[in-house]
Design a protein around this motif. Structure first.
Motif, mmCIF file in Angstrom:
data_model
loop_
_atom_site.group_PDB
_atom_site.id
_atom_site.type_symbol
_atom_site.label_atom_id
_atom_site.label_comp_id
_atom_site.label_asym_id
_atom_site.label_seq_id
_atom_site.Cartn_x
_atom_site.Cartn_y
_atom_site.Cartn_z
ATOM 1 N N GLY A 48 0.829 -1.200 0.000
ATOM 2 C CA GLY A 48 0.000 0.000 0.000
ATOM 3 C C GLY A 48 0.862 1.247 0.000
ATOM 4 N N VAL A 49 1.907 1.251 0.822
ATOM 5 C CA VAL A 49 2.860 2.366 0.832
ATOM 6 C C VAL A 49 3.571 2.455 -0.516
ATOM 7 N N LEU A 50 3.969 1.313 -1.054
ATOM 8 C CA LEU A 50 4.615 1.303 -2.380
ATOM 9 C C LEU A 50 3.713 1.949 -3.419
ATOM 10 N N ILE A 100 13.573 2.036 4.943
ATOM 11 C CA ILE A 100 12.797 0.828 4.687
ATOM 12 C C ILE A 100 11.404 0.990 5.294
ATOM 13 N N PHE A 101 10.382 0.625 4.520
ATOM 14 C CA PHE A 101 9.012 0.593 5.025
ATOM 15 C C PHE A 101 8.624 -0.871 5.257
ATOM 16 N N ALA A 102 8.360 -1.222 6.497
ATOM 17 C CA ALA A 102 7.880 -2.571 6.808
ATOM 18 C C ALA A 102 6.369 -2.601 6.609
ATOM 19 N N GLY A 103 5.829 -3.807 6.371
ATOM 20 C CA GLY A 103 4.392 -3.976 6.217
ATOM 21 C C GLY A 103 3.831 -4.863 7.310
ATOM 22 N N ARG A 104 2.540 -5.126 7.238
ATOM 23 C CA ARG A 104 1.881 -5.938 8.265
ATOM 24 C C ARG A 104 2.531 -7.311 8.371
ATOM 25 N N ARG A 105 2.852 -7.906 7.228
ATOM 26 C CA ARG A 105 3.406 -9.254 7.241
ATOM 27 C C ARG A 105 4.861 -9.284 7.697
ATOM 28 N N SER A 106 5.576 -8.168 7.565
ATOM 29 C CA SER A 106 7.004 -8.139 7.909
ATOM 30 C C SER A 106 7.288 -7.440 9.236
ATOM 31 N N LEU A 107 6.259 -7.146 10.019
ATOM 32 C CA LEU A 107 6.472 -6.472 11.301
ATOM 33 C C LEU A 107 7.474 -7.196 12.199
ATOM 34 N N ARG A 134 -5.763 8.845 4.773
ATOM 35 C CA ARG A 134 -5.440 10.275 4.627
ATOM 36 C C ARG A 134 -4.258 10.660 5.496
ATOM 37 N N SER A 135 -4.258 10.218 6.749
ATOM 38 C CA SER A 135 -3.189 10.600 7.675
ATOM 39 C C SER A 135 -1.831 10.087 7.197
ATOM 40 N N ASP A 136 -1.763 8.824 6.827
ATOM 41 C CA ASP A 136 -0.486 8.235 6.419
ATOM 42 C C ASP A 136 -0.011 8.800 5.080
ATOM 43 N N THR A 137 -0.956 9.008 4.159
ATOM 44 C CA THR A 137 -0.593 9.573 2.857
ATOM 45 C C THR A 137 -0.008 10.965 3.023
ATOM 46 N N MET A 138 -0.643 11.782 3.831
ATOM 47 C CA MET A 138 -0.151 13.152 3.999
ATOM 48 C C MET A 138 1.164 13.187 4.774
ATOM 49 N N ALA A 139 1.388 12.211 5.657
ATOM 50 C CA ALA A 139 2.680 12.139 6.344
ATOM 51 C C ALA A 139 3.796 11.885 5.329
ATOM 52 N N LEU A 140 3.562 10.956 4.418
ATOM 53 C CA LEU A 140 4.543 10.692 3.360
ATOM 54 C C LEU A 140 4.705 11.909 2.453
ATOM 55 N N ALA A 141 3.588 12.524 2.109
ATOM 56 C CA ALA A 141 3.618 13.667 1.188
ATOM 57 C C ALA A 141 4.383 14.845 1.778
ATOM 58 N N ARG A 142 4.155 15.119 3.052
ATOM 59 C CA ARG A 142 4.881 16.236 3.690
ATOM 60 C C ARG A 142 6.378 15.966 3.711
ATOM 61 N N ALA A 143 6.755 14.738 4.010
ATOM 62 C CA ALA A 143 8.177 14.412 4.110
ATOM 63 C C ALA A 143 8.887 14.564 2.769
ATOM 64 N N PHE A 144 8.199 14.225 1.679
ATOM 65 C CA PHE A 144 8.833 14.245 0.354
ATOM 66 C C PHE A 144 8.402 15.439 -0.498
ATOM 67 N N THR A 296 -4.098 -3.706 -0.588
ATOM 68 C CA THR A 296 -5.051 -3.150 0.399
ATOM 69 C C THR A 296 -5.158 -1.635 0.317
ATOM 70 N N GLY A 297 -4.103 -0.917 0.675
ATOM 71 C CA GLY A 297 -4.153 0.544 0.681
ATOM 72 C C GLY A 297 -3.565 1.118 -0.600
ATOM 73 N N GLY A 298 -3.066 2.354 -0.501
ATOM 74 C CA GLY A 298 -2.421 2.976 -1.648
ATOM 75 C C GLY A 298 -3.356 3.839 -2.465
ATOM 76 N N LEU A 299 -2.849 4.936 -2.980
ATOM 77 C CA LEU A 299 -3.677 5.910 -3.688
ATOM 78 C C LEU A 299 -4.240 5.372 -4.997
ATOM 79 N N SER A 300 -3.388 4.848 -5.863
ATOM 80 C CA SER A 300 -3.890 4.338 -7.142
ATOM 81 C C SER A 300 -4.776 3.116 -6.931
ATOM 82 N N ASN A 301 -4.378 2.269 -5.985
ATOM 83 C CA ASN A 301 -5.163 1.067 -5.704
ATOM 84 C C ASN A 301 -6.558 1.417 -5.205
ATOM 85 N N LEU A 302 -6.658 2.363 -4.269
ATOM 86 C CA LEU A 302 -7.970 2.741 -3.733
ATOM 87 C C LEU A 302 -8.797 3.496 -4.763
ATOM 88 N N GLN A 303 -8.150 4.232 -5.651
ATOM 89 C CA GLN A 303 -8.879 4.872 -6.745
ATOM 90 C C GLN A 303 -9.506 3.807 -7.634
#
Length: 318
Positions: A48-50, A100-107, A134-144, A296-303
């Motif tokens: 989803g982050v990818l 590195i971004f870990a996911g649910r399966r790699s926690l 929204r919260s996680d997307t904007m956190a990534l967006a602000r950082a980059f 599961t998540g992700g902008l293009s995926n949810l669109q």
């Protein structure tokens, strides 16, 4: 001499301010990651982050082994860093990631990953799905520095969700996870409970207040515990059929990664579900298994998911 000291102090202040302005700050599940410079070599075990990073034009140098489809197809040719569950330490060392971004399966692998590079995650099943998106997307967006692109993409998804909610007002549904001949219902609070958030459909089952609790070990086939679990699943499916929902939302587990589709056959052969109003009226939405289960998540995926829901449910435009 005083002027020299003042000039030196001013110069140091400007240098420190410039360094501070260039510092990288990323809000994540466990706090805020601060780096001296923005990372340029990213690895993501969270698909989803990818998907969100890709949508925002932020390059990723390494991904886990998976069957990438749709907007993520290009990552079938990307360097592999293990699986969704098991990172490949040697592959990571060769890539030298700086985030590195870990996911649910790699926690569980996070401690080992942190030995190689700063590692963060956005896994929190207790947060409402759309709020977390929204919260996680904007956190990534602000950082980059991608706030405008992120907000535009989020608004498009939220417009779809609004249309779905308006069109599905007063209607009910059940989410069914199908594994060959087995059918498991998911209520709000379960893993796929976000289906009700997206569609605005009311679940015919009560919310699962313990949906985020760690899963218990699977009982051995034929054991008393296994038989009890089967009886409980049958009871819940009977309750779904008795409630006669307006819609069935179905995820065919076997169809992941282009596997065989069996859900439609399973439902048509089921003595109770096949008699529901939703099934008889063709009000069955077959969820894309890779989009819902793997990414599961992700902008293009949810669109894509909300576009598909709109095309299938055809709610009246507000």
């Amino acid at each position: 001499m005083k002027r020299i000291v003042q000039s030196a102090a001013l110069g140091l202040t400007l240098v420190l301010a410039a360094a501070s302005a260039q510092a990288f700050q990323l809000e994540h599940h466990d706090g805020v990651l601060e780096l001296d410079t923005a990372p340029g070599r990213l690895v993501s075990y969270d698909l989803g982050v990818l998907d969100t990073l890709d949508t925002l034009g932020i390059p990723v140098v390494g991904v886990p082994r998976s069957a990438y489809q749709g907007s993520l197809t290009q990552y079938n040719d990307a360097p592999l860093v293990g699986t969704l569950f098991e990172p490949d330490q040697d592959a990571l060392r060769r890539l030298e990631p700086d985030l590195i971004f870990a996911g649910r399966r790699s926690l569980p692998a996070i401690p080992a990953l942190k030995d190689l590079a700063p590692t963060v995650h956005y896994v929190d099943p207790d947060r409402p799905f759309l709020e977390a998106l929204r919260s996680d997307t904007m956190a990534l967006a602000r950082a980059f520095g991608k706030e405008d692109q992120a907000d535009e993409a989020l608004l498009a998804i939220e417009r779809n969700v609004h249309t779905l909610h308006e069109g599905n007002r007063g209607k009910t549904a059940a989410f069914l996870f199908v594994i060959q001949d087995n059918v498991i219902a998911h209520a709000p609070g379960d893993r796929f409970g976000y289906a009700y958030e997206l569609t605005g459909l009311e679940s015919v089952l009560p919310a699962n207040e313990h949906g985020s609790a760690p899963a218990a070990p699977r009982p051995q086939p034929g054991s008393p515990e296994h038989k009890a679990a089967q009886a409980e699943r049958a009871r819940i499916i009977h309750a779904v059929a008795q409630a006669d929902p307006d819609w069935l939302i179905v995820l065919d587990r076997g169809a992941i990664n282009n596997g065989e589709k069996t859900a439609a056959r399973t439902l048509s052969a089921h003595p109770e579900l096949s008699q529901t109003r939703a099934f008889r009226n063709g009000h069955v939405y077959y969820a894309d298994p890779n989009g819902w289960y793997v990414v599961t998540g992700g902008l293009s995926n949810l669109q894509q998911i909300t576009d598909d829901l709109l095309a299938t449910m055809k709610p009246d435009q507000p």
